[in-house]
Design an enzyme around this catalytic site. Structure first.
Site, PDB file in Angstrom:
ATOM      1  N   CYS A   1     -13.440   0.659  24.927  1.00  0.00           N
ATOM      2  CA  CYS A   1     -13.314   2.183  24.928  1.00  0.00           C
ATOM      3  C   CYS A   1     -14.721   2.786  24.579  1.00  0.00           C
ATOM      4  CB  CYS A   1     -12.135   2.538  24.266  1.00  0.00           C
ATOM      5  SG  CYS A   1     -12.157   2.495  22.640  1.00  0.00           S
TER       6      CYS A   1
ATOM      7  N   HIS B   1       1.342  -3.782   5.954  1.00  0.00           N
ATOM      8  CA  HIS B   1      -0.042  -3.949   6.853  1.00  0.00           C
ATOM      9  C   HIS B   1      -1.286  -4.304   6.268  1.00  0.00           C
ATOM     10  CE1 HIS B   1       0.086   0.065   4.805  1.00  0.00           C
ATOM     11  NE2 HIS B   1      -1.275   0.066   4.857  1.00  0.00           N
ATOM     12  N   GLU B   2      -1.101  -4.719   4.785  1.00  0.00           N
ATOM     13  CA  GLU B   2      -2.288  -5.128   4.002  1.00  0.00           C
ATOM     14  C   GLU B   2      -1.885  -6.506   3.769  1.00  0.00           C
ATOM     15  OE1 GLU B   2      -4.051  -2.403   1.062  1.00  0.00           O
ATOM     16  OE2 GLU B   2      -3.695  -3.942  -0.245  1.00  0.00           O
TER      17      GLU B   2
ATOM     18  N   CYS C   1     -10.412   3.611  18.024  1.00  0.00           N
ATOM     19  CA  CYS C   1     -10.401   3.018  19.478  1.00  0.00           C
ATOM     20  C   CYS C   1      -8.993   3.567  20.114  1.00  0.00           C
ATOM     21  CB  CYS C   1      -9.870   1.608  18.911  1.00  0.00           C
ATOM     22  SG  CYS C   1      -9.356   0.681  20.710  1.00  0.00           S
TER      23      CYS C   1
ATOM     24  N   CYS D   1      -6.768  -3.206   3.833  1.00  0.00           N
ATOM     25  CA  CYS D   1      -6.565  -1.870   4.037  1.00  0.00           C
ATOM     26  C   CYS D   1      -6.720  -1.033   2.773  1.00  0.00           C
ATOM     27  CB  CYS D   1      -4.853  -1.442   4.054  1.00  0.00           C
ATOM     28  SG  CYS D   1      -4.485   0.278   3.909  1.00  0.00           S
TER      29      CYS D   1
ATOM     30  N   CYS E   1       0.810  -1.157   0.007  1.00  0.00           N
ATOM     31  CA  CYS E   1       0.083   0.110  -0.142  1.00  0.00           C
ATOM     32  C   CYS E   1       0.571   1.283  -0.032  1.00  0.00           C
ATOM     33  CB  CYS E   1      -0.969  -0.042   1.304  1.00  0.00           C
ATOM     34  SG  CYS E   1      -1.583   1.550   1.627  1.00  0.00           S
ATOM     35  N   HIS E   2       0.310   2.236  -0.713  1.00  0.00           N
ATOM     36  CA  HIS E   2       1.374   3.456  -0.650  1.00  0.00           C
ATOM     37  C   HIS E   2       1.701   3.920   0.775  1.00  0.00           C
ATOM     38  CE1 HIS E   2       2.440   6.408  -3.933  1.00  0.00           C
ATOM     39  NE2 HIS E   2       3.350   6.616  -3.054  1.00  0.00           N
ATOM     40  N   THR E   3       0.949   3.430   1.955  1.00  0.00           N
ATOM     41  CA  THR E   3       1.243   4.148   3.249  1.00  0.00           C
ATOM     42  C   THR E   3       2.774   3.492   3.548  1.00  0.00           C
ATOM     43  OG1 THR E   3      -0.914   4.150   3.750  1.00  0.00           O
ATOM     44  CG2 THR E   3       0.640   4.346   5.520  1.00  0.00           C
TER      45      THR E   3
ATOM     46  N   CYS F   1     -10.526  -2.408  20.622  1.00  0.00           N
ATOM     47  CA  CYS F   1     -10.430  -3.146  21.809  1.00  0.00           C
ATOM     48  C   CYS F   1     -11.909  -3.703  22.361  1.00  0.00           C
ATOM     49  CB  CYS F   1      -9.665  -2.164  23.016  1.00  0.00           C
ATOM     50  SG  CYS F   1     -10.837  -0.992  23.478  1.00  0.00           S
TER      51      CYS F   1
ATOM     52  N   CYS G   1     -14.989   2.633  20.770  1.00  0.00           N
ATOM     53  CA  CYS G   1     -15.428   1.281  20.486  1.00  0.00           C
ATOM     54  C   CYS G   1     -16.949   1.076  20.635  1.00  0.00           C
ATOM     55  CB  CYS G   1     -14.777  -0.043  21.043  1.00  0.00           C
ATOM     56  SG  CYS G   1     -12.838   0.040  20.234  1.00  0.00           S
TER      57      CYS G   1
ATOM     58  N   ARG H   1      -2.802  -3.024  -7.271  1.00  0.00           N
ATOM     59  CA  ARG H   1      -2.502  -3.569  -6.103  1.00  0.00           C
ATOM     60  C   ARG H   1      -1.548  -4.800  -6.790  1.00  0.00           C
ATOM     61  NH1 ARG H   1      -2.402  -0.150  -3.119  1.00  0.00           N
ATOM     62  NH2 ARG H   1      -3.724  -0.011  -1.266  1.00  0.00           N
TER      63      ARG H   1
ATOM     64  N   ARG I   1      -5.689   2.463  18.156  1.00  0.00           N
ATOM     65  CA  ARG I   1      -6.144   3.215  16.833  1.00  0.00           C
ATOM     66  C   ARG I   1      -4.772   3.356  16.228  1.00  0.00           C
ATOM     67  NH1 ARG I   1      -7.089   9.291  18.672  1.00  0.00           N
ATOM     68  NH2 ARG I   1      -8.938   8.434  19.487  1.00  0.00           N
TER      69      ARG I   1
END
Ligand code: NAD
Ligand code: ZN
Length: 918
Positions: free
Chosen positions: A641, A608-609, A652, A716, A586-588, A638, A644, A911, A656
């Site tokens: 909280c 993360h994907e 969250c 993601c 992903c670009h992140t 979680c 959530c 992708r 988060r």
């Protein structure tokens, strides 16, 4: 010296054992014959039947009337010497501490006599040494393991009291009562305490299992310690596992003293909108409590030897990799857990130079004692040997303990209970009784019984080694504790252990082969029982396991161990370890790899994907189990909280997105390491690794039928874009939507517009190649800002008679963000920002644009709650409401992951799926 014949005899004794170990190792590691569950079944058989019967077998054959007194005295003396020395060290020099007393005592004095010692020495020095060894085993079982248990429970009790009664309050505890169902304070069960204070101010303490979350009396204080005033000490108390040494902050006086550095490190204040951490900095007290309330008391995660401590030892205090920043792309191609860490060359070199201050504070934050230690005023529960007798908190005063009598009674109670549940206790006692009878009156067991026992005890010996092999194979890496500690442990185990034994034996006057036997047995690999205890009580299990294993391996092959692989530690509390099957770029990832994001943290495992399968789960994980198909997600839920509980938010408190965090929430530490050096996590997911550890709140369990090579993009990019339109922009039927950036996220936003029934969908991108592709996603018109001399806002306003109804920005470019906002129609237009900006970006627009009733919004992950909503998005694909295939333009094997970066940088891919197994 050992002759060839003797060597052969030794081999005859040892080889079968190692054969069993090898078979076990191979059947898990290579041939995949056993699942983790089956392995634990085998282990259970070993601990419930094989080892106890083996103990019975050996103990009952030992003639208690003809014990070799000298030999036993020598052994006892050597152990006492070590014990006394370590105790002196622990008492005199505060740096010692109970933790290291226990660990070092186990390492120095408790070899693997039963499983390895007996056959080995028998082969080397003849049958009579078997008797000697059996005598040692009897003593080990009866005296030394009991002492060890006693020490472990003592430590657990001190931790419990220190946490519950910081300061002087503990001094007034007059009685401690332990409920019948509490077997140990080891932290495996959630415990809580209740107190009653009599008129003289003496406290009666009751330790109970915490089954219900509702306290039965007003005075009871749950051990899920939220930062609140204790009714006893007026001090703020924290759970031992109060999360996150990386960025503790907030609320309390105790923590204040490192708030200062946090502000520098984590609150890059320049960009409120980018604030993954809040402007208020770090964790709010509410966030802590949100965690703690779901968090049963556990002593398990004792702040254990932090890998980071090793940083302190290389002179300047600069982490090794900081001195020589990892430059460029390093791709480790190894057989087992693979990873890559990357950094944009230029940026790292530059940024590392630019942020010395941050580095320092970051390191200081790491060195901070966890709050409970600070509050307790006694540092021994922290890494004792590191010499942190810090705890400067004057407000509370010295930590007191209940009187010795009270403590001893408490510990005797739990140790007694513990022993009474251990089958080995019974078999050892039975063995001893039987040997007393049989050698006194010369009676033998009836053959039928004797043979039954023999068959299991022979099997037991093999099974014990087999289970050792299983254990080895299940370890992500052989050297679990890092090379430095392993070396230290090896020195103690194989040199100082035998040295003490030799000294004691010579003192006692042992000679000849008895002397040799004594020394050789002291030099055997680590016993398994101390390791089991260490694992149970969470005290340096990595170190002990290494000694059990390392020794075995070195003995077997005599080859240096390969340490190239990344070690992925087992999941801790509320964590799961996932075998990643597919991941995508992903670009992140690219942003942070280029270090355009916030403070660069390297070396780091990005990604993360992804999609994968749960391999193992840590303590307290109830909603996931090995074998579940899951998507790890960069932001979590979680469940407890205010966010959530809110229908509107997915931010969250606890989980988060946090791009600054390089470790796990639970203890702030990384689960990845190479040669003991930690490798940072990314977004809590780090999926560019064959195995990764993720907080269970960041894991969405999905339909096992769903093909992971497709649905991994749901974790993601797809959900982000889809949700940005469906959940945030919410176009009404027939309304116009502009989408800035036609990468995967933007196209997913277009997909959302299609599903919502939008009318015109205008795509904006600098890359004309994207337009052809975007047609498949229902984008009807295109604007390339480069082809106009007017601002894009104006172009779009002209196209749409005053502006689009909705716009979604998916580029990460600050200009595009401003354009996306300014191009929506006044009166009702809504713009949604999705792209992740660069560190120093600022959003600039005239306030009139807002006053004219335009709305500006932003979202992470399309406002989807990861655990609650994502399985449903996967179902949408399964029901053919969503098309994922059209997003996937490329596929590469893991070994060619760099190609995925190139495709993204050149704008060729939407992708690119990375296949881990390949
Ligand atoms: P991508 O690189 O595949 O797509 C970005 C597209 O934007 C490219 O086609 C590029 O040509 C175009 N673009 C760049 N600058 C532009 C400009 N000034 N005007 C018009 N078009 C421009 O990236 P992606 O994986 O689709 O991610 C898009 C963005 O979303 C990234 O910034 C990423 O970090 C962000 N993101 C945010 C979240 C979130 O939860 N908010 C989640 C995932 C990704
Ligand atoms: Zn939450």
């Amino acid at each position: 010296m050992i002759t060839g014949g003797e060597f052969y005899k030794v081999m005859c004794a040892m080889a079968p054992l190692y054969f069993a170990m090898f078979v076990a190792y191979g059947s898990v590691k290579w041939w995949k014959i056993f699942t983790a569950e089956q392995c634990s079944g085998i282990n259970r058989f070993v601990s419930v039947f094989a080892v106890p019967i083996l103990s019975f077998h050996f103990i009952s054959q030992n003639n208690p009337y003809k014990m070799d007194t000298m030999f036993i005295i020598a052994d006892t003396l050597s152990k006492l010497m070590v014990f006394v020395l370590l105790s002196l060290w622990a008492v005199l020099f505060k740096s010692g501490g109970l933790d290291w007393l226990i660990t070092l005592f186990s390492i120095a004095t408790l070899p693997n006599t039963l499983v390895m010692g007996i056959p080995l020495l028998q082969a080397m020095y003849g049958d009579y040494t078997q008797n000697l060894m059996v005598q040692l085993v009897v003593l080990q079982c009866i005296i030394w393991y009991t002492l060890l248990l006693f020490l472990f429970e003592l430590r657990a009790a001190r931790l419990l009291i220190r946490t519950e009664f910081p300061g002087q309050a503990a001094g007034s505890i007059a009685k401690i009562q332990v409920d019948d169902d509490v077997i140990s304070l080891d932290g495996m069960d959630a415990l809580r305490t209740e107190t009653e204070t009599d008129i003289n101010g003496r406290i009666r303490l009751r330790i109970r299992r915490s089954i219900s979350s509702v306290p039965d009396s007003v005075l009871s204080s749950s051990l899920c310690l939220t930062p609140r005033a204790s009714n006893l000490s007026n001090a703020e108390i924290f759970s031992v596992n109060t999360p996150n040494r990386f960025f503790n902050g907030g609320g309390s006086g105790t923590l204040q003293f490192y708030n200062g550095s946090n502000e520098i490190v984590f609150c890059n204040g320049d960009l409120g909108g980018f604030g993954f951490t809040r402007p208020g900095c770090g964790v709010s007290p509410r966030r802590l409590s949100g965690y703690a309330s779901s968090d049963a008391y556990s002593l398990q995660p004792t702040p254990r030897a932090s890998n980071f401590n090793e940083l302190d030892l290389n002179g300047t205090g600069t982490p090794v990799w900081m001195k020589s920043p990892v430059a460029g792309r390093i791709f480790r191609h190894t057989s087992s857990p693979k990873m890559m860490w990357e950094s944009g060359q230029r940026h790292v070199a530059k940024d590392t130079m630019n942020v010395p201050e941050k580095e320092i504070s970051f390191r200081d934050a790491l060195k901070m004692a966890p709050p409970s230690t600070a509050a307790g005023g006694d540092a021994s529960m922290e890494e004792g040997a590191a010499g942190k007798d810090t705890a400067p908190v004057a407000a509370i005063g010295r930590q007191e303990m209940p009187s010795a009598a009270v403590m001893v009674r408490l510990i005797l109670t739990v140790v007694g209970r513990k022993l009474s549940r251990n089958p080995n206790t019974y078999s050892s006692v039975l063995g001893l009784i039987w040997s007393l009878i049989s050698f006194r009156w010369h009676i033998a067991l009836p053959s039928i019984v004797a043979l039954s026992i023999k068959i299991i005890s022979d099997a037991g010996l093999g099974m014990a080694m087999f289970s050792l092999g299983l254990f080895m194979a299940l370890q992500p890496k052989m050297i679990a504790c890092g090379a430095k500690k392993a070396t230290m442990g090896m020195l103690i185990r194989f040199i100082s252990g035998p040295l003490f034994m030799a000294a004691a034996s010579i003192l006692v006057g042992l000679k000849g082969s008895r002397l040799h036997a004594a020394i050789v047995q002291a030099a055997l690999p680590q016993g398994i029982v101390p390791f089991v205890f260490a694992r149970e009580y969470g005290l340096h299990p990595d170190l002990l396991s290494t000694l059990v294993i390392f020794a075995a391996v070195a003995w077997e092959a005599g080859k240096p161990l390969v340490m190239e692989e990344v070690e992925v530690a087992p999941p801790q509390k509320h964590e799961v370890r996932i075998k990643i099957l597919f991941t995508s770029l992903c670009h992140t990832d690219v942003y942070f790899w280029e270090a355009k994001g916030q403070t660069p943290l390297f070396p780091r495992i990005f990604g993360h994907e992804a999609g994968g399968i749960v391999e193992s789960v840590g303590e307290g994980v109830t909603d996931l189990q090995p074998g579940d198909h899951v998507l790890p997600i960069f932001t979590g839920e979680c469940g407890d909280c205010r966010h959530c509980h809110s229908e509107e938010s997915n931010m969250c408190d606890l989980l988060r997105i946090n791009t600054e965090r390089g470790g796990m929430i639970h203890d702030g530490e990384s689960r990845f390491s190479i040669n003991g050096k930690p490798i940072y996590h990314f977004l809590g997911t780090s999926t560019f690794s064959e195995y990764t550890v993720v907080h269970s709140g960041q894991v969405a369990k999905i339909n096992p039928e769903a093909p992971l090579d497709k649905v991994c993009i749901v974790s993601c990019g797809l959900s982000t874009g889809l949700g940005a339109t469906l959940n945030v922009a919410k176009p009404k039927k027939g309304q116009s939507v502009a989408i800035f950036g036609l990468g995967a996220v933007g196209l997913a936003a277009a997909e959302g517009a299609r599903i919502a029934g939008a009318g015109r969908v205008i795509g904006v991108d600098l890359n004309p190649k994207r337009f052809e592709e975007a047609k498949k996603f229902g984008v009807t018109e295109f604007v390339n800002p480069r082809e106009h001399d007017k601002p894009v806002q104006q172009v779009i306003a002209e196209m749409t008679d005053g502006g689009v109804d909705r716009s979604v920005e998916c580029t990460g470019s600050i200009q595009a963000m401003i354009q996306a906002f300014e191009c929506v129609h006044d009166g009702w237009g809504v713009a949604v920002l999705v792209g992740v900006p660069s560190k120093d970006d600022a959003f600039k627009t005239h306030p009139m644009n807002l006053l004219n009733e335009r709305t500006l919004k932003g979202t992470f992950f399309g406002n989807y709650k990861p655990k609650t909503d994502i399985p449903g998005v996967v179902e949408k694909y399964m029901n053919k409401e969503l098309e994922l295939e059209k997003f996937i333009t490329h596929t590469v094997p893991f070994s060619e992951i760099n190609k995925a970066f190139d495709y993204m940088l050149k704008g060729e891919s939407i992708r690119c799926i990375i296949t881990m197994g390949a």
